[in-house]
Enzyme design. Sequence first.
Site, PDB file in Angstrom:
ATOM      1  N   PRO A  46       0.991  -1.122  -0.008  1.00 41.28           N
ATOM      2  CA  PRO A  46       0.053  -0.016   0.019  1.00 41.28           C
ATOM      3  C   PRO A  46       0.874   1.265   0.146  1.00 41.28           C
ATOM      4  CG  PRO A  46      -0.207  -1.188   2.152  1.00 41.28           C
ATOM      5  CD  PRO A  46       0.681  -2.106   1.125  1.00 41.28           C
ATOM      6  N   TYR A  47       1.976   1.243   0.945  1.00 42.39           N
ATOM      7  CA  TYR A  47       2.879   2.464   0.779  1.00 42.39           C
ATOM      8  C   TYR A  47       3.588   2.836  -0.478  1.00 42.39           C
ATOM      9  CZ  TYR A  47       6.069   5.868   3.038  1.00 42.39           C
ATOM     10  OH  TYR A  47       6.720   6.907   3.410  1.00 42.39           O
ATOM     11  N   ALA A  48       4.007   1.715  -1.109  1.00 40.18           N
ATOM     12  CA  ALA A  48       4.772   2.134  -2.458  1.00 40.18           C
ATOM     13  C   ALA A  48       3.666   2.470  -3.334  1.00 40.18           C
ATOM     14  CB  ALA A  48       5.542   0.732  -2.543  1.00 40.18           C
TER      15      ALA A  48
ATOM     16  N   SER B 271       0.855   3.972  -3.049  1.00 36.13           N
ATOM     17  CA  SER B 271       0.388   5.159  -2.595  1.00 36.13           C
ATOM     18  C   SER B 271       1.377   6.251  -3.182  1.00 36.13           C
ATOM     19  CB  SER B 271      -0.207   5.370  -1.439  1.00 36.13           C
ATOM     20  OG  SER B 271       1.066   5.339  -0.405  1.00 36.13           O
TER      21      SER B 271
END
Length: 255
Positions: free
Chosen positions: A159-161, A163
């Site tokens: 999710p972080y990468a 986003s």
Amino acid sequence: MSLDMFRLDNRVALVTGASKGLGLDMAKALAEVGADVIVTSRGLGDAQKAARDIVTSTGRRALGLACDVTNRSQVEQTVADALAHFGQVDILVNNAGINIRKPITELSDEEWRQVMDTNLSGPFYLCRALAKNFMERRYGRVINIGSILSTVSIAGRTPYASSKGGLLLFTKTLALEWAPYGVTVNIICPGPFQTAMNESLLKDPEAYKAFIAKIPLGRWGRPGELNGAVVFLASDASSFVTGAMLAVDGGWTAQ
Ligand code: NDP
């Protein structure tokens, strides 16, 4: 060359997620070179405390507001309050961000949404809410805070990468859209800094060392090491820079 081009006198900056960490450092840096600032975070008390710190340490005006960037109506209210208080917003730093580190098989829908909503939808809501202010005034500086994970990745960070990678192309697209209005849109991509977001890594000596091994300068970022980048992109010194990515990562993404 006059260093005045780095000054931000008579400018107003809104920094999201500025109650602590990198956001607070950057808000302070903008005030140190002359800007008045609006600092936001989900907690009103924390945002107000950060604003008081900035007033005390810089002598500039600062307003602390509660704003959850995942909540469109709160974002719109915050922008309305900021404009009512200062009359203008010249600089927007989309800094609020979170990370949930898990393999995809362990991620819930809610965790995925939480990261995407904070790191990608938040900047979208803020930029859209400030569009009229920037476009009518034909001036604006938008600075998004991406990550090394905007361009490279690490397992367990879907999710972080996703986003932060999305935020890079959001930046480039909006830079093209707003160039005719004289509004610049850029992204700073930091490497690892010792903030609350990285508490779990900092407590794990092996993970900490593994990160250092990936950083050509051989260390984590130090407090204040984003300040030069944010002041540059917020100021007239960067008047011909838009759609750009500025890596502040000790060389991580040069490899
Ligand atoms: P911190 O966890 O130290 O601070 C995060 C800030 O964001 C806090 O002020 C928090 O306040 C606020 N915040 C979190 N969620 C929301 C939300 N939904 N709405 C509004 N505010 C929110 O993080 P960092 O300072 O480390 O990170 C700042 C930015 O830099 C993030 O975008 C991060 O991804 C990026 N970054 C950080 C790196 C690092 O190594 N630290 C590396 C690369 C990028 P509150 O909880 O009160 O809302």
